[in-house]
Design a protein around this motif. Sequence first.
Motif, short mmCIF file in Angstrom:
data_model
loop_
_atom_site.label_atom_id
_atom_site.label_comp_id
_atom_site.label_asym_id
_atom_site.label_seq_id
_atom_site.Cartn_x
_atom_site.Cartn_y
_atom_site.Cartn_z
N VAL A 1 0.67 -1.30 0.16
CA VAL A 1 0.04 -0.01 0.21
C VAL A 1 0.93 1.23 -0.05
CG1 VAL A 1 -1.92 1.19 1.37
CG2 VAL A 1 -2.07 -1.16 1.18
N ARG A 2 1.93 1.38 0.54
CA ARG A 2 2.85 2.42 0.77
C ARG A 2 3.47 2.79 -0.66
NH1 ARG A 2 4.72 -0.20 5.59
NH2 ARG A 2 3.80 1.08 7.55
N THR A 3 3.54 1.71 -1.26
CA THR A 3 4.25 1.79 -2.75
C THR A 3 3.32 2.51 -3.57
OG1 THR A 3 6.14 0.25 -2.43
CG2 THR A 3 5.60 0.78 -4.81
N LEU A 4 2.11 1.68 -3.63
CA LEU A 4 0.85 2.26 -4.30
C LEU A 4 0.58 3.68 -4.30
CD1 LEU A 4 -1.45 1.69 -6.19
CD2 LEU A 4 -2.73 0.90 -4.19
N LEU A 5 0.30 4.00 -3.01
CA LEU A 5 -0.08 5.48 -2.54
C LEU A 5 1.18 6.44 -3.09
CD1 LEU A 5 -1.67 5.08 0.88
CD2 LEU A 5 -2.98 5.41 -1.26
N TYR A 6 2.37 6.10 -2.76
CA TYR A 6 3.33 6.89 -3.34
C TYR A 6 3.39 7.26 -4.59
CZ TYR A 6 7.85 8.39 -4.72
OH TYR A 6 8.98 9.07 -5.32
N TYR A 7 3.09 6.25 -5.57
CA TYR A 7 2.99 6.50 -6.92
C TYR A 7 1.73 7.12 -7.40
CZ TYR A 7 7.28 4.07 -7.93
OH TYR A 7 8.64 3.50 -8.01
N TYR A 8 0.56 6.65 -6.73
CA TYR A 8 -0.67 7.09 -7.21
C TYR A 8 -0.84 8.88 -6.79
CZ TYR A 8 -5.74 8.04 -7.16
OH TYR A 8 -7.00 8.72 -7.27
N CYS A 9 -0.60 9.06 -5.47
CA CYS A 9 -0.39 10.49 -4.91
C CYS A 9 0.38 11.40 -5.75
CB CYS A 9 -0.33 10.62 -3.38
SG CYS A 9 -1.76 9.79 -2.55
N SER A 10 1.67 10.96 -6.35
CA SER A 10 2.47 11.65 -6.87
C SER A 10 1.98 11.97 -8.25
CB SER A 10 3.76 10.83 -6.99
OG SER A 10 4.44 10.70 -5.90
N ARG B 1 -1.44 11.87 -9.11
CA ARG B 1 -2.65 12.18 -9.09
C ARG B 1 -2.77 13.72 -8.59
NH1 ARG B 1 -6.74 14.65 -8.71
NH2 ARG B 1 -8.79 14.01 -8.12
N TYR B 2 -1.93 13.94 -7.81
CA TYR B 2 -1.89 15.42 -7.31
C TYR B 2 -0.65 16.19 -7.73
CZ TYR B 2 -5.45 13.28 -4.17
OH TYR B 2 -6.38 12.67 -3.90
N ASN B 3 0.29 15.60 -8.62
CA ASN B 3 1.29 16.18 -9.19
C ASN B 3 2.36 16.88 -7.78
OD1 ASN B 3 2.84 17.16 -11.18
ND2 ASN B 3 1.95 19.15 -11.20
N VAL B 4 2.66 15.97 -7.10
CA VAL B 4 3.52 16.41 -5.97
C VAL B 4 4.67 15.39 -6.05
CG1 VAL B 4 1.62 17.52 -4.51
CG2 VAL B 4 2.25 14.72 -4.28
N ARG B 5 5.83 16.03 -5.35
CA ARG B 5 6.92 15.19 -5.21
C ARG B 5 7.03 14.59 -3.64
NH1 ARG B 5 11.45 13.92 -7.88
NH2 ARG B 5 13.32 13.40 -6.76
N LEU B 6 6.74 13.29 -3.56
CA LEU B 6 6.83 12.75 -2.30
C LEU B 6 8.20 12.32 -1.81
CD1 LEU B 6 3.48 10.84 -2.28
CD2 LEU B 6 3.85 13.28 -1.61
N LYS B 7 8.53 12.59 -0.54
CA LYS B 7 9.80 12.01 -0.24
C LYS B 7 9.67 10.45 -0.40
CE LYS B 7 10.61 15.31 3.52
NZ LYS B 7 10.69 15.62 4.88
N GLU B 8 10.85 9.84 -0.71
CA GLU B 8 10.96 8.40 -1.07
C GLU B 8 11.57 7.69 0.43
OE1 GLU B 8 13.69 8.09 -4.36
OE2 GLU B 8 12.33 9.19 -5.70
N ALA C 1 2.01 10.38 1.76
CA ALA C 1 0.55 9.99 1.02
C ALA C 1 -0.51 9.88 1.84
CB ALA C 1 0.80 8.67 0.38
N GLU C 2 -0.24 9.64 3.25
CA GLU C 2 -1.32 9.36 4.30
C GLU C 2 -2.38 10.74 4.51
OE1 GLU C 2 -1.50 8.25 8.94
OE2 GLU C 2 -0.19 6.97 7.42
N ASN C 3 -1.64 11.99 4.02
CA ASN C 3 -2.40 13.11 4.10
C ASN C 3 -3.55 13.26 3.10
OD1 ASN C 3 -0.72 14.26 6.01
ND2 ASN C 3 0.83 14.81 4.59
N TYR C 4 -3.53 12.45 2.21
CA TYR C 4 -4.51 12.36 0.96
C TYR C 4 -5.44 11.27 1.29
CZ TYR C 4 -1.22 15.04 -1.23
OH TYR C 4 -0.33 16.06 -1.90
#
Length: 369
Positions: free
Chosen positions: A67-76, A78-85, A293-296
Amino acid sequence: MELQKRDKEFYFVENHRSVIVSDSLDGVELNSAASNYHMISFAWQDNWIVLNVFHGMTDGTGAYEVVRTLLYYYCSERYNVRLKEDGIRLVGDEISMEEWLDPVAGRTDLPMPPRTEMTNALNLVNSAGLEDDNRQTVYSIAIAESEFMKFNIDNDGSPGTMVSLLLSRAIAKLYPDSKDIIRIALCVNQRKALHTPLAHQSLVGGAFLEYKDKLRDWPIERQATAYRGMVFAQTQEEHVLTGVSSFAGIIRMILSKESDQERLGIAGYINNLAGRVVTATVSYVGKADFKEAENYIRDFRLWTSSASSGLIIEISAVNGRFTLDFLQTFSDPIFVNAFLQELDANGIVYDLQDVQPLELANIKLPWTE
């Protein structure tokens, strides 16, 4: 991974076919043509994303990594953001042997489990006369994380032990004259005792919390201390490894049988035995920590097969709130209502979000007999 059968034994084999993503919350049948013979699939509808995975392949700890991997790519995207890896498994990362290998297979140093027999526990289905109520149902309850954690701190509790205690108290008030003990199985992550924190396999044991007569007149803080003591004693390394050894012995006994029917017979016997000695099950993976990604995440549910005893509570902690999913083999809200009365009595504010049929993706087994 694909589950195949060869020479009367089942094996996981590598599967390089595409993983299926379907546009229906019902998902697809795992290990079938519909899922490209994978034991995992994804689904979506409206603003919901669903991960379906075979519990025999991994547990909540392992599924959370996916789920962490999925949300990282999805939220990046979907919301056009750069999340920490940091702390995220990414495409191209090497899978270490510590994550891949089964930490139990081949172990010869596990302690010998003692021969013990547990007394029967109070059976919820029989006690409530729900034998003919076969509608699997899930009730979802949300509680603010800050509020529930404050209650735990004030009363010497923790999320898993406190939910187990509140459920015990609720059941005891429904059946004060029952001679059978109220025994809650609280799921325990075995990775720490096995010294294999990266292992992906399903590594879940249990601590048994008994709501004994002498506890019933104690204040809730003292009861919570007693429950935490039971958990502490049963999560010591030697005790956990004894549980691992016991389960490994059951697996060996099942595998020693020649036919699938014999193996199913033993598995059914073990399942019925578990239903007799456990009143209900509580499972808490721990705080999800899906990183930025949890914020979303607006809502999060954790569903699994309802326990053989009739009731399991799955606890998730995501984006500032706890969600308690009551997974039942029946539809009657008698135990949910009793639990909510315990929350009310202790000043815990909650939201009964919804009631739904408990529907999970089916799994097609490669039977050859």
